[in-house]
Design a protein around this motif. Structure first.
Motif, PDB file in Angstrom:
ATOM      1  N   PRO A  20       0.826  -1.219   0.000  1.00 38.91           N
ATOM      2  CA  PRO A  20       0.000   0.000   0.000  1.00 38.91           C
ATOM      3  C   PRO A  20       0.856   1.264   0.000  1.00 38.91           C
ATOM      4  CG  PRO A  20      -0.045  -1.051   2.160  1.00 38.91           C
ATOM      5  CD  PRO A  20       0.734  -1.961   1.268  1.00 38.91           C
ATOM      6  N   LYS A  21       0.270   2.346  -0.513  1.00 41.31           N
ATOM      7  CA  LYS A  21       0.977   3.630  -0.541  1.00 41.31           C
ATOM      8  C   LYS A  21       0.666   4.459   0.703  1.00 41.31           C
ATOM      9  CE  LYS A  21       1.048   4.156  -5.600  1.00 41.31           C
ATOM     10  NZ  LYS A  21       0.319   2.920  -6.002  1.00 41.31           N
ATOM     11  N   ARG A  22      -0.464   4.115   1.361  1.00 48.33           N
ATOM     12  CA  ARG A  22      -0.925   4.929   2.488  1.00 48.33           C
ATOM     13  C   ARG A  22      -1.395   4.039   3.635  1.00 48.33           C
ATOM     14  NH1 ARG A  22      -6.159   8.988   2.355  1.00 48.33           N
ATOM     15  NH2 ARG A  22      -7.175   7.075   1.678  1.00 48.33           N
ATOM     16  N   LEU A  23      -1.070   4.450   4.856  1.00 52.41           N
ATOM     17  CA  LEU A  23      -1.578   3.779   6.051  1.00 52.41           C
ATOM     18  C   LEU A  23      -2.479   4.745   6.815  1.00 52.41           C
ATOM     19  CD1 LEU A  23       1.595   2.018   7.530  1.00 52.41           C
ATOM     20  CD2 LEU A  23      -0.277   0.968   6.237  1.00 52.41           C
ATOM     21  N   VAL A  24      -3.663   4.274   7.167  1.00 49.99           N
ATOM     22  CA  VAL A  24      -4.538   5.023   8.053  1.00 49.99           C
ATOM     23  C   VAL A  24      -4.300   4.455   9.450  1.00 49.99           C
ATOM     24  CG1 VAL A  24      -6.891   5.746   8.539  1.00 49.99           C
ATOM     25  CG2 VAL A  24      -6.216   5.207   6.198  1.00 49.99           C
ATOM     26  N   VAL A  25      -3.832   5.303  10.363  1.00 50.20           N
ATOM     27  CA  VAL A  25      -3.338   4.809  11.655  1.00 50.20           C
ATOM     28  C   VAL A  25      -4.343   5.076  12.763  1.00 50.20           C
ATOM     29  CG1 VAL A  25      -1.385   4.841  13.265  1.00 50.20           C
ATOM     30  CG2 VAL A  25      -0.999   5.302  10.826  1.00 50.20           C
ATOM     31  N   SER A  26      -4.696   3.999  13.487  1.00 47.44           N
ATOM     32  CA  SER A  26      -5.562   4.120  14.665  1.00 47.44           C
ATOM     33  C   SER A  26      -4.760   3.705  15.888  1.00 47.44           C
ATOM     34  CB  SER A  26      -6.805   3.230  14.506  1.00 47.44           C
ATOM     35  OG  SER A  26      -6.430   1.856  14.514  1.00 47.44           O
ATOM     36  N   GLY A  27      -5.387   3.846  17.065  1.00 44.88           N
ATOM     37  CA  GLY A  27      -4.707   3.470  18.305  1.00 44.88           C
ATOM     38  C   GLY A  27      -3.855   4.604  18.857  1.00 44.88           C
ATOM     39  N   GLY A  28      -3.387   4.412  20.085  1.00 41.55           N
ATOM     40  CA  GLY A  28      -2.670   5.460  20.805  1.00 41.55           C
ATOM     41  C   GLY A  28      -1.407   5.938  20.116  1.00 41.55           C
ATOM     42  N   GLY A  29      -0.745   5.038  19.370  1.00 41.76           N
ATOM     43  CA  GLY A  29       0.525   5.393  18.731  1.00 41.76           C
ATOM     44  C   GLY A  29       0.420   6.504  17.713  1.00 41.76           C
ATOM     45  N   ARG A  30      -0.784   6.736  17.184  1.00 44.72           N
ATOM     46  CA  ARG A  30      -0.919   7.790  16.158  1.00 44.72           C
ATOM     47  C   ARG A  30      -0.757   9.179  16.762  1.00 44.72           C
ATOM     48  NH1 ARG A  30      -5.652   7.694  18.207  1.00 44.72           N
ATOM     49  NH2 ARG A  30      -7.173   9.354  17.898  1.00 44.72           N
ATOM     50  N   HIS A  31      -0.850   9.281  18.109  1.00 43.45           N
ATOM     51  CA  HIS A  31      -0.645  10.578  18.778  1.00 43.45           C
ATOM     52  C   HIS A  31       0.836  10.927  18.889  1.00 43.45           C
ATOM     53  CE1 HIS A  31      -4.834  10.882  19.778  1.00 43.45           C
ATOM     54  NE2 HIS A  31      -4.828   9.820  20.549  1.00 43.45           N
ATOM     55  N   ASN A  32       1.708   9.985  18.501  1.00 43.39           N
ATOM     56  CA  ASN A  32       3.155  10.188  18.635  1.00 43.39           C
ATOM     57  C   ASN A  32       3.708  10.648  17.278  1.00 43.39           C
ATOM     58  OD1 ASN A  32       5.970   9.692  18.523  1.00 43.39           O
ATOM     59  ND2 ASN A  32       5.832   8.151  20.149  1.00 43.39           N
ATOM     60  N   PRO A  33       3.983  11.972  17.143  1.00 45.02           N
ATOM     61  CA  PRO A  33       4.409  12.478  15.824  1.00 45.02           C
ATOM     62  C   PRO A  33       5.724  11.867  15.346  1.00 45.02           C
ATOM     63  CG  PRO A  33       4.208  14.292  17.433  1.00 45.02           C
ATOM     64  CD  PRO A  33       3.882  13.028  18.168  1.00 45.02           C
ATOM     65  N   THR A  34       6.577  11.433  16.294  1.00 47.46           N
ATOM     66  CA  THR A  34       7.857  10.839  15.879  1.00 47.46           C
ATOM     67  C   THR A  34       7.632   9.507  15.193  1.00 47.46           C
ATOM     68  OG1 THR A  34       8.870  11.928  17.776  1.00 47.46           O
ATOM     69  CG2 THR A  34      10.192  10.272  16.647  1.00 47.46           C
ATOM     70  N   ILE A  35       6.727   8.702  15.746  1.00 45.46           N
ATOM     71  CA  ILE A  35       6.446   7.401  15.124  1.00 45.46           C
ATOM     72  C   ILE A  35       5.772   7.615  13.764  1.00 45.46           C
ATOM     73  CG2 ILE A  35       4.154   6.731  16.002  1.00 45.46           C
ATOM     74  CD1 ILE A  35       5.324   4.072  16.762  1.00 45.46           C
ATOM     75  N   MET A  36       4.882   8.611  13.682  1.00 49.71           N
ATOM     76  CA  MET A  36       4.193   8.880  12.405  1.00 49.71           C
ATOM     77  C   MET A  36       5.206   9.321  11.346  1.00 49.71           C
ATOM     78  SD  MET A  36       0.957   8.108  12.815  1.00 49.71           S
ATOM     79  CE  MET A  36      -0.152   9.033  11.728  1.00 49.71           C
ATOM     80  N   ALA A  37       6.163  10.164  11.750  1.00 54.72           N
ATOM     81  CA  ALA A  37       7.195  10.613  10.801  1.00 54.72           C
ATOM     82  C   ALA A  37       8.097   9.449  10.394  1.00 54.72           C
ATOM     83  CB  ALA A  37       8.019  11.733  11.433  1.00 54.72           C
ATOM     84  N   MET A  38       8.432   8.598  11.363  1.00 58.66           N
ATOM     85  CA  MET A  38       9.311   7.461  11.053  1.00 58.66           C
ATOM     86  C   MET A  38       8.624   6.423  10.157  1.00 58.66           C
ATOM     87  SD  MET A  38      11.649   6.589  14.363  1.00 58.66           S
ATOM     88  CE  MET A  38      12.904   7.703  15.013  1.00 58.66           C
ATOM     89  N   LEU A  39       7.299   6.365  10.198  1.00 58.38           N
ATOM     90  CA  LEU A  39       6.608   5.472   9.252  1.00 58.38           C
ATOM     91  C   LEU A  39       6.893   5.935   7.824  1.00 58.38           C
ATOM     92  CD1 LEU A  39       3.226   4.892  11.114  1.00 58.38           C
ATOM     93  CD2 LEU A  39       4.908   3.129  10.536  1.00 58.38           C
ATOM     94  N   GLY A  40       6.979   7.255   7.651  1.00 55.24           N
ATOM     95  CA  GLY A  40       7.339   7.781   6.333  1.00 55.24           C
ATOM     96  C   GLY A  40       8.775   7.471   5.984  1.00 55.24           C
ATOM     97  N   SER A  41       9.701   7.774   6.906  1.00 57.10           N
ATOM     98  CA  SER A  41      11.126   7.660   6.566  1.00 57.10           C
ATOM     99  C   SER A  41      11.625   6.219   6.609  1.00 57.10           C
ATOM    100  CB  SER A  41      11.951   8.534   7.523  1.00 57.10           C
ATOM    101  OG  SER A  41      11.755   8.118   8.864  1.00 57.10           O
ATOM    102  N   ARG A  42      11.073   5.388   7.520  1.00 56.67           N
ATOM    103  CA  ARG A  42      11.630   4.049   7.694  1.00 56.67           C
ATOM    104  C   ARG A  42      10.756   2.926   7.138  1.00 56.67           C
ATOM    105  NH1 ARG A  42      16.239   3.850  10.910  1.00 56.67           N
ATOM    106  NH2 ARG A  42      16.758   5.882  11.825  1.00 56.67           N
ATOM    107  N   ALA A  43       9.462   3.192   6.977  1.00 57.37           N
ATOM    108  CA  ALA A  43       8.590   2.169   6.379  1.00 57.37           C
ATOM    109  C   ALA A  43       8.265   2.521   4.929  1.00 57.37           C
ATOM    110  CB  ALA A  43       7.307   2.018   7.191  1.00 57.37           C
ATOM    111  N   GLY A  44       8.617   3.748   4.524  1.00 55.88           N
ATOM    112  CA  GLY A  44       8.418   4.160   3.135  1.00 55.88           C
ATOM    113  C   GLY A  44       6.957   4.216   2.735  1.00 55.88           C
ATOM    114  N   VAL A  45       6.128   4.831   3.596  1.00 57.75           N
ATOM    115  CA  VAL A  45       4.699   4.860   3.328  1.00 57.75           C
ATOM    116  C   VAL A  45       4.132   6.150   3.916  1.00 57.75           C
ATOM    117  CG1 VAL A  45       4.083   3.630   5.478  1.00 57.75           C
ATOM    118  CG2 VAL A  45       2.589   3.420   3.472  1.00 57.75           C
TER     119      VAL A  45
END
Length: 376
Positions: A299-324
């Protein structure tokens, strides 16, 4: 309240994750178990502190017990306490919305997972959720669906993730290309991918908030890395991360599932708070990237639910490290904190209607399986 088959009914769903954030997630939706007719309402009901302490001790004793011998006595005490607390939370939510319990067709009571052991070759998996469906039924005087995972595991399935049927229903209304998947970041991270036709794939990708929260707590710095602040200022030890990413689970084909303690805070042993948080956050994101590579179509896009989506660092790292591209559930007008609880309201209606709740491509069962027990 008898609804004709296929007619949407009001259902309440309950979820308490393995992160033990001290809250009961309670959601009210109207559904026929296939589409969502009304997203109703949602709340986070805090547990009394005494129950939270009790649950932490229960989880600790569960790990020592590890499915051998008789269950720890604390299980019964915790089960009754959490069932009563969650029953009260259901009643409060329903009445705050202007309904009465008589308007509710079914309650989906997930219970508290204290231990989950995935199946291995030649050995069925085992899972234990604390939650007394019969007691909740007697308190609320409405039907209660509970024990959602056991039947799946007895049939050789992983017992998790069970959110796939609901995630697919949400995706059906949002995107039908297979280019969007749902990622839930709870204690563990799980993904659901739907091809827009008949194929739904779901599995646990790796850890999410559990090791990070445990690490922060052990450092005496609170409950979590709030806003990803520590991880953002830390430095990722890339060599150590590369080694962690060689873990066999990450390359293993799905279906597959994890316990919250399968990946622990020990991954960051010896590091200071900032660098440890950075490493654990990067590992979660990179593990998601490895999971995306296993899907039939990345997939090109992930829609993120759960508590982790409140963490901007994890959201940014999904872009840089998961390539999505990662967007919070709210970008699709979903309630990101409510999705898991809504899921168990949705599954409860499926239990009531005799519809399957797990599938060969989600938990690895031999055929689509009905599950859950019904009280009342």
């Amino acid at each position: 309240m008898i609804a004709k088959s296929g007619e949407p009914i009001w259902a309440v769903g309950l979820m308490t994750g393995t992160v033990l954030d001290g809250n009961i997630d309670v959601a009210l939706i109207k559904t026929d178990g296939e589409r969502i007719a009304d997203f109703g309402t949602y709340t986070l009901a805090p547990y009394p502190g005494s129950i939270r302490t009790l649950l932490e001790e229960t989880l600790r004793q569960a790990r020592t017990w590890n499915f051998t011998g008789s269950e720890p006595a604390i299980f019964r005490e915790a089960e009754e306490a959490l069932t009563r607390a969650q029953s009260a939370a259901v009643k409060d939510l329903v009445e705050s919305y202007g309904l009465t319990m008589a308007d509710i067709g079914v309650v989906g009571f997930h219970g508290q997972t204290v231990l989950h052991r995935a199946p291995q070759v030649g050995r069925l998996g085992q899972t234990r959720q604390l939650g007394d469906g019969e007691l909740m039924h007697s308190i609320l005087e409405t039907k209660v669906a509970y024990d959602f995972r056991s039947a799946d595991m007895r049939a050789g399935g992983q017992g998790a993730p069970l959110s796939a049927a609901y995630h697919a229903a949400l995706l059906r209304d949002a995107d039908i290309s297979g280019d969007t998947a749902v990622l839930n970041l709870g204690g563990v991270a799980n993904i659901t991918w739907w091809d827009g036709k008949d194929n739904v794939v779901a599995f646990d990708t790796g850890p999410a908030n559990a090791p990070l929260n445990d690490f922060i707590k052990a450092k005496g710095l609170g409950e979590m890395d709030r806003d990803g602040a520590l991880a953002r200022t830390g430095t990722v030890d890339e060599a150590r991360l590369a080694k962690l990413l060689q873990h066999p689970y990450l390359a293993k084909p799905y279906p597959k599932s994890l316990d919250r303690f399968d990946f622990g805070a020990a991954m960051a042993d010896g590091l200071n708070a900032k660098d440890g948080a950075a490493l654990l956050t990067a590992f979660t994101a990179a593990a998601v990237g490895k999971a995306l590579d296993l899907l039939p179509h990345r997939p090109k896009r992930l829609v993120v639910s759960g508590g982790g989506r409140h963490n901007p660092t994890i959201m940014a790292m999904l872009g840089s490290r998961a390539g999505v591209e990662a967007v919070p559930a709210e970008a699709l007008s979903w309630k990101g904190d409510a999705v898991e609880a809504e899921c168990f309201a949705f599954l409860a209606v499926r239990v009531l209607r005799g519809l399957p709740i797990s599938f060969p491509t989600t938990t690895g069962v031999p055929q689509p399986m009905r599950g859950g027990r019904l009280a009342g």
